[in-house]
Design a protein around this motif. Sequence first.
Motif, PDB file in Angstrom:
ATOM      1  N   VAL A 116     -10.488 -10.897  -5.195  1.00 20.73           N
ATOM      2  CA  VAL A 116     -10.608 -10.831  -3.729  1.00 20.73           C
ATOM      3  C   VAL A 116      -9.470  -9.999  -3.151  1.00 20.73           C
ATOM      4  N   LEU A 117      -8.275 -10.148  -3.682  1.00 23.72           N
ATOM      5  CA  LEU A 117      -7.147  -9.352  -3.209  1.00 23.72           C
ATOM      6  C   LEU A 117      -7.408  -7.864  -3.397  1.00 23.72           C
ATOM      7  N   TRP A 118      -7.978  -7.501  -4.559  1.00 19.44           N
ATOM      8  CA  TRP A 118      -8.264  -6.084  -4.794  1.00 19.44           C
ATOM      9  C   TRP A 118      -9.305  -5.580  -3.802  1.00 19.44           C
ATOM     10  N   HIS A 119     -10.385  -6.340  -3.604  1.00 23.90           N
ATOM     11  CA  HIS A 119     -11.407  -5.930  -2.643  1.00 23.90           C
ATOM     12  C   HIS A 119     -10.833  -5.856  -1.229  1.00 23.90           C
ATOM     13  N   PHE A 120      -9.964  -6.784  -0.886  1.00 24.26           N
ATOM     14  CA  PHE A 120      -9.328  -6.790   0.427  1.00 24.26           C
ATOM     15  C   PHE A 120      -8.511  -5.512   0.631  1.00 24.26           C
ATOM     16  N   CYS A 121      -7.714  -5.167  -0.356  1.00 24.95           N
ATOM     17  CA  CYS A 121      -6.912  -3.939  -0.260  1.00 24.95           C
ATOM     18  C   CYS A 121      -7.800  -2.699  -0.279  1.00 24.95           C
ATOM     19  N   ARG A 122      -8.866  -2.753  -1.062  1.00 23.92           N
ATOM     20  CA  ARG A 122      -9.780  -1.616  -1.108  1.00 23.92           C
ATOM     21  C   ARG A 122     -10.493  -1.429   0.236  1.00 23.92           C
ATOM     22  N   ASP A 164       1.399  -0.332   0.586  1.00 21.57           N
ATOM     23  CA  ASP A 164       0.682  -1.210   1.511  1.00 21.57           C
ATOM     24  C   ASP A 164      -0.003  -2.350   0.768  1.00 21.57           C
ATOM     25  N   ALA A 165      -0.502  -2.059  -0.433  1.00 19.86           N
ATOM     26  CA  ALA A 165      -1.154  -3.107  -1.229  1.00 19.86           C
ATOM     27  C   ALA A 165      -0.153  -4.173  -1.646  1.00 19.86           C
ATOM     28  N   GLY A 219      -8.314   0.384   2.579  1.00 17.31           N
ATOM     29  CA  GLY A 219      -7.832   1.689   2.161  1.00 17.31           C
ATOM     30  C   GLY A 219      -6.449   1.701   1.558  1.00 17.31           C
ATOM     31  N   TRP A 220      -6.003   0.561   1.029  1.00 15.56           N
ATOM     32  CA  TRP A 220      -4.656   0.476   0.473  1.00 15.56           C
ATOM     33  C   TRP A 220      -4.614   0.680  -1.039  1.00 15.56           C
ATOM     34  N   THR A 221      -5.761   0.746  -1.676  1.00  8.66           N
ATOM     35  CA  THR A 221      -5.814   0.972  -3.112  1.00  8.66           C
ATOM     36  C   THR A 221      -7.054   1.795  -3.420  1.00  8.66           C
ATOM     37  N   PRO A 222      -7.025   2.659  -4.438  1.00  5.03           N
ATOM     38  CA  PRO A 222      -8.184   3.510  -4.746  1.00  5.03           C
ATOM     39  C   PRO A 222      -9.286   2.731  -5.458  1.00  5.03           C
ATOM     40  N   ARG A 223     -10.409   3.395  -5.647  1.00  8.34           N
ATOM     41  CA  ARG A 223     -11.521   2.792  -6.373  1.00  8.34           C
ATOM     42  C   ARG A 223     -11.109   2.482  -7.806  1.00  8.34           C
TER      43      ARG A 223
END
Length: 430
Positions: free
Chosen positions: A254-260, A294-295, A263-267
């Motif tokens: 969920v954290l990765w999807h939240f940052c994605r 930012d992530a 726009g704080w982390t790439p695909r």
Amino acid sequence: MRFATCNGCTFAAADPANRTRNLTPVTARDTRAYYGHRLTLVNVDAQMRQARNNDRAAVYALGHYMGTIGDLSGMLAAGRGAGAPSPSSQAVDLLNMIRERYPDDVETIARAQKVVDETRGDEPALERTRTNLQPSTVVTAAADRRTLERAFLHARHSVDNLADVAAALSSAGSNVLADRIRTGLETARQLGLARISLVREFPIALVGYGFSRVHSDVRARLLPLDATRDTEQLPLIAVDADTEGLLVEADPVVLWHFCRANGWTPRWSTSEEPTPEQARAWVLDTSFSAVSTDAADAIRRVTHVWSHLLMHALAYHSSFSANSVGEYLLERAASTLIFVAKFNSFNLGALGALAEQHLQLWLTDAADAAASCVHDPVCLAERGGCHKCLAVAFGCERFNRGLDRGYLVGGGRLAIQEGFLYTAARLANR
């Protein structure tokens, strides 16, 4: 003085319920805080200190969080001087023969490699941990006390995953209580929390080193205790206790999807999303990176805001207020440990009873409290949090800095596009 209705403000536009808000003039209460400044340490024994000095301890600690390593007895053995076990010579000879005679038989080679790995103890899991992480993450984690203290708590078997507690209760015939815990854990999943564990024995030591934050602005500073005249050394006041706590971990996926979503982390390079193991490795690499991103800020702030919301919500479902507990932040592992700030020789298991009896209500009330504050829209739009919704008087390790409800609900002064709670709900319903 004029009271006005908030129609076109940022808060009203971001509110999915389109609720009416009134602009109410308030006095922001940020007075002088003459509170003791302290370090919160896990009071480890000599065996734990020996394990920490071993160069493989950090890999064990990181692997345990990632899920590549389950049993930490090898970390304790390494602290006593035990080396890496050698693989069976017969198994290695068999593997080499298969590779030589049948180089294209991938399945047979894999089975033979598995036989070899079974004779190597924890080494395959340690290698897998190193492979999934950046080398700099392992080096930095070796100097991070809290990463190792988390592993020490688990190595001492003081941490019980509530899912395992529910299974044990069900086996003992307490199905009603087990179902209540499982219902709470399902609510936790929908709110973006991966694991909640009961820490029955939390040996902490509070070391006081200063007092008084005189100013609340950029002049804020710590005023250390006066050095003694004879030795010119800084006196430290330490208090130790065995208390209890609840370890709450945010879901790394969920954290990765939240940052994605923000726009704080790439695909993710190999698939639409990382696996849980890959997501945990991403959390560690991001948090331990030498360059703040930012992530990394989002991981820390989501963890910290959740910690304060859970402390405030205790008042409605237990005998504790927000000022009766403290937080032990494990932000680099997206986790927080809320413990009872009572320094007695025993504990009554009140947090354990809370987890067993009122887990769902506790989590729900904490999440609901993130949505609004009596000082909104000023609170969310200009500060992110205040003494009415997030700040606590005594238990915060960061002096109530970096608290922003916008990370959970979106909007706010940083104009966050999607809050963590909305990401969690979106993923839970897919």
